[in-house]
Scaffold this active site. Structure first.
Site, short mmCIF file in Angstrom:
data_model
loop_
_atom_site.label_atom_id
_atom_site.label_comp_id
_atom_site.label_asym_id
_atom_site.label_seq_id
_atom_site.Cartn_x
_atom_site.Cartn_y
_atom_site.Cartn_z
N CYS A 109 0.84 -1.19 0.00
CA CYS A 109 0.00 0.00 0.00
C CYS A 109 0.88 1.25 0.00
O CYS A 109 1.76 1.40 0.86
CB CYS A 109 -0.92 0.01 1.21
SG CYS A 109 -1.98 1.49 1.28
N ASP A 211 -2.74 -2.50 -13.75
CA ASP A 211 -3.20 -2.18 -15.11
C ASP A 211 -3.79 -3.36 -15.86
O ASP A 211 -3.84 -3.35 -17.10
CB ASP A 211 -2.08 -1.56 -15.94
CG ASP A 211 -1.59 -0.23 -15.40
OD1 ASP A 211 -2.28 0.33 -14.52
OD2 ASP A 211 -0.52 0.24 -15.83
#
Length: 343
Positions: A109, A211
């Site tokens: 994160c 992606d």
């Protein structure tokens, strides 16, 4: 795909390359229980909970318990974040005692609120502490343990391969690598080819993230990275069925996109589930980002600006449901143009 396919891959009982698993990535504030239920039902190989703060779960925090809830989800994967071994170990035990089949450790994160506390991707700046955390979790539970990381803190420290090797030596079952550094956050393009160095450094499965927005991107990601499977994150917001579509495509199965009526049903199910889970006020707040994403994927002009604003601000569940359905159907209930399909 068999229900236990992902668990079999983690335990080395089946080659992931035969049917690459496609997972819903953990997204803080997004992959709530109901999104995970829907994505799993729609064919995701597995789904991961939103990030759960280990120290808060260990203290019995009510919202952390809701974040780690997994009723109706199988396999149930809980992601924990923290910076100290003892709370991580205790939280892992609590998660397993309440039904977790897999524990995932967050070392990826990039949010400042997380890295500022020396957790998330900040752990990639201190691999010794990262190893202590992983060892504590591995020693605390008997279920599979995985870790999600980035390529490194920045371009000068691509150390994901080294962290993955430490994880493997500790007995972890798999790693997931987001193809960006922490300093990139979500800018630029994910570097799938850079993940190959991690794949080549370990024998345990490596999953690629970043992606992956459809079957074509998933195939390109697998080819560039050599990974055992992929994890789909932001592209699934407002489209929880997308992960299953990608999984089906990689398995050679033809799966049409859900109809607009089905999309409307899913969006309403998700909203109503959040209201039931958190209560009307908090549930509405949790739902806003989902509602916006569903409307975005319903197509340009699906709702007039005034209707969109009302959907995102109303405290009336009946009004929200009416507007969600209006986004996918015209006001008279007629079906609009079909949504695009994943191929």
């Amino acid at each position: 795909m068999l229900v236990d396919h992902y668990l079999s891959v983690l335990r080395g009982g089946v080659a992931a390359t035969e049917v690459p698993p496609v997972l819903l990535a953990p997204l803080s504030g997004v992959t709530d229980l109901h999104m995970r239920r829907i994505a799993r039902r729609c064919g995701a190989s597995a789904v991961v909970s939103e990030m759960v703060a280990a120290a808060e779960l260990a203290r019995g925090d009510a919202e952390s318990q809701l974040r780690s809830e997994g009723a109706g989800v199988s396999p149930h994967v809980v992601q924990l974040a923290g910076c100290a071994p003892e709370p991580m170990a205790r939280a892992a035990r609590i998660a397993v005692e309440t039904g977790a089949d897999v524990i995932d450790v967050n070392m990826g994160c990039p949010a400042k609120t997380v890295t500022g506390g020396a957790a998330g991707s900040a752990l990639m700046r201190d691999l010794d502490n990262a190893e202590r955390l992983l060892g504590a979790v591995r020693g605390a539970v008997e279920v599979p343990v995985t870790v999600k990381m980035r390529l490194g803190w920045d371009e000068a420290s691509f150390n994901a391969a080294g962290l993955a090797q430490r994880a493997e030596r500790l007995g972890l079952n798999a790693v997931t690598v987001h193809g960006r550094t922490r300093q990139q956050f979500y800018k630029g393009n994910a570097d799938w080819a850079a993940i190959r160095a991690v794949v080549q450094a370990v024998r345990i499965p490596v999953f690629a993230n970043g992606d992956v927005t459809g079957p074509e991107e998933a195939r390109a990601c697998l080819a560039a990275s050599g990974a055992a499977g992929v994890m789909v994150g932001r592209a699934a917001q407002g489209r929880p069925w997308l992960v299953g579509q990608i999984a089906a495509a990689l398995a050679g199965e033809a799966r049409p996109a859900p109809s607009r009526e089905e999309c409307a049903d899913i969006a309403c199910e998700h909203y109503e589930g959040l209201i039931a889970l958190y209560g009307p006020a908090m549930g509405a707040r949790h739902a806003r980002k989902h509602l916006a994403s569903y409307v975005d994927h319903a197509g340009p002009g699906a709702l007039a600006t005034a209707d969109r604003t009302r959907l995102l601000t109303t405290a009336d569940p009946a009004a929200a449901i009416e507007l969600l359905r209006k986004a996918f159907l015209d006001p008279d209930g007629h079906v609009l143009e079909p949504l695009g399909e994943a191929a």
